[in-house]
Design an enzyme around this catalytic site. Structure first.
Site, mmCIF file in Angstrom:
data_model
loop_
_atom_site.group_PDB
_atom_site.id
_atom_site.type_symbol
_atom_site.label_atom_id
_atom_site.label_comp_id
_atom_site.label_asym_id
_atom_site.label_seq_id
_atom_site.Cartn_x
_atom_site.Cartn_y
_atom_site.Cartn_z
ATOM 1 N N CYS A 327 91.753 16.549 58.801
ATOM 2 C CA CYS A 327 93.014 15.821 58.671
ATOM 3 C C CYS A 327 93.491 15.820 57.220
ATOM 4 O O CYS A 327 93.913 16.842 56.711
ATOM 5 C CB CYS A 327 92.862 14.403 59.247
ATOM 6 S SG CYS A 327 94.439 13.636 59.681
ATOM 7 N N HIS A 420 90.297 14.966 64.926
ATOM 8 C CA HIS A 420 89.219 14.000 64.694
ATOM 9 C C HIS A 420 88.279 13.999 65.891
ATOM 10 O O HIS A 420 88.688 14.271 67.024
ATOM 11 C CB HIS A 420 89.794 12.589 64.523
ATOM 12 C CG HIS A 420 90.537 12.381 63.250
ATOM 13 N ND1 HIS A 420 89.911 12.310 62.023
ATOM 14 C CD2 HIS A 420 91.867 12.218 63.004
ATOM 15 C CE1 HIS A 420 90.818 12.100 61.078
ATOM 16 N NE2 HIS A 420 92.020 12.057 61.649
#
Length: 474
Positions: A327, A420
């Protein structure tokens, strides 16, 4: 409602264990936290985001997490401000002083979420935040006694004996509450006890004499808690069991987010996970460097450079070491990052580490979505969630292929993705460790979490008076 005599006393874990214990008794149980502050968040089934602890508590109930379980989430970001998430969606940002004037206006939305949740429940277990004895913050409180009064809830206090001074924690908390709030107290719990609990009989007598409250249990230290996803960044400050074998280094950025991504690696006995703190260099013998998620990507990129970690990462990559960005860490590995609207702090732009040929502009709506697909290099299935602002230019070689499209980038020994939860996939984790010259223990991570939740419920059944707790709920 479970409130703490301080921060990090174990409220989240107590609530998770109670969720599983009462669910096993056949009750429809729901977790609820009016206001949370955390950079570890989870994507909900209804497309919102809530604190990671409430997602774990929902899992303990055997249900999907929803935005109503945590209607207000504060996510600290750069320059002393926090992103405010209401009903699972970003509603803006504010400094602590600004938020104190805003918080009371959020109570109607918090109560509405609570009542929607309660409609389908036999029991709602509500978790407070911090301590109700912080009387300087009492005006406009929606997180502790302010909510308990608005929803007319009995309150159980939790004290942490591990840090010492638990008698003062509990007696002092009760003494600082006004009479109307003291009348809500239904008892207290001592948490994290080590040794012979009978040695604390005198302490229980002293607390009872000074508060009139009954002890509803002395809960021994639960060692397996380290195998459950942590929500509070204070967990990163504690020493953890370090394995031996493949060394994986993670620089601890000031605004690190969703660091529970690392938990499956930490659980591997064949992995030495090194959390590198400010002032220390990245270890030269690491097989992999992971750049984690961030709540303030530009600010954390600047911090990375102040620590000299950028030089360490570039040298590591030149020498053939593997680098993986998650991310915000993926964004840092690119050529440039721009935040023209100041979505994560002051507006600005910076060059990235230049290890991946992508550029990122922060802005637009936040992407919140479950995701699944496969790792292109190994073919291993992956699943998790996306939670990010902005757009990154497509790479010529993506890292993962998701149902929603290709994601991430790969260039040689460097890769990154927005996904994630990547390491929770047993096949992907095994393939990654094999590429690094190591091996997975073959354990199923998700099954391990379920087993720990069951063990936690057993632990509370043995040491908490759950029957009395249930009888005092209303």
């Amino acid at each position: 409602m479970i409130q703490g005599a301080g921060s990090d006393v174990g409220k989240s874990l107590i609530v998770a264990g109670m969720c599983r214990a009462f669910t096993r008794r056949g009750l429809r149980v729901r977790p609820f936290k009016p206001q949370n502050m955390s950079t570890n968040a989870a994507v909900t089934a209804d497309g919102g985001e809530i604190g990671r602890a409430q997602a774990l508590q929902a899992r303990a109930c055997g249900i999907a997490a929803t935005a109503d379980m945590n209607p207000v989430l504060l996510k600290p970001q750069a320059c002393g401000s926090a992103q405010i998430v209401v009903g699972g969606k970003v509603a803006g940002s504010a400094t602590a002083r600004e938020y104190r004037t805003t918080a009371p206006s959020l109570m109607p939305k918090v109560l509405a979420a609570f009542h929607r949740l309660a409609k389908d429940a036999d029991l709602v277990l509500v978790e407070g935040a911090g301590s109700p004895a912080e009387i300087n913050l009492r005006a406009g409180d929606i997180a502790n006694m302010g909510f308990a009064a608005a929803a007319d809830l009995p309150v159980v206090l939790v004290g942490d004996i591990e840090r010492g001074g638990v008698i003062a924690q509990l007696v002092g908390t009760v003494a600082l509450l006004p009479e109307a709030e003291r009348a809500r107290l239904a008892g207290y719990v001592i948490n994290k006890f080590r040794g012979d609990a009978s040695l604390f009989d005198g302490g229980i007598a002293a607390i009872g004499e000074r508060t009139g409250l009954a002890c509803l249990g002395v809960v021994p230290w639960f060692e397996a808690a380290s195998h459950l996803p942590a929500e509070d960044s204070m967990a990163l400050a504690r020493p953890h069991r370090r394995g031996s074998g493949v060394k994986i280094a993670v620089p601890l950025l000031p605004h690190i987010a969703n660091f529970d991504d690392l938990d499956p690696l930490k659980a591997e006995p064949g992995v030495e996970l090194v959390l590198v703190r400010p002032g220390a260099p990245l270890p030269r013998d690491a097989a992999l460097v992971i750049l984690p998620g961030s709540k303030a990507t530009l600010a954390d990129l600047a911090a990375l450079r102040r620590e000299g970690w950028d030089i360490d990462i570039l040298a590591h990559a030149r020498q053939g070491g593997a680098v993986l960005g998650l991310c915000g860490g993926f964004q840092m590995l690119g050529r440039t990052i721009a935040d023209p609207e100041g979505r994560e702090g002051p507006p600005g732009e910076a060059r990235g580490l230049g290890l991946l040929g992508v550029d990122t502009v922060l802005g637009g709506d936040k992407r919140l979505a479950p995701a699944e697909g496969h790792d292109i290099a190994s073919g291993a299935p992956v699943r998790g969630y996306e939670m990010h602002l902005g757009e990154t230019t497509p790479a010529s070689r993506p890292m993962v292929r998701l149902a929603s499209g290709d994601d991430g980038a790969v260039e040689g020994n460097v890769c990154g993705t927005y996904l994630h939860g990547l390491f929770a996939g047993d096949e992907f984790r095994a393939a990654l460790l094999a590429r690094l010259g190591g091996a997975s223990d073959g354990g199923a991570y998700e099954a391990r979490v379920e087993a720990v939740l069951d063990a936690l419920a057993d632990h509370l059944e043995a040491h908490l008076d759950l029957d009395t707790l249930l009888s005092r709920a209303r």
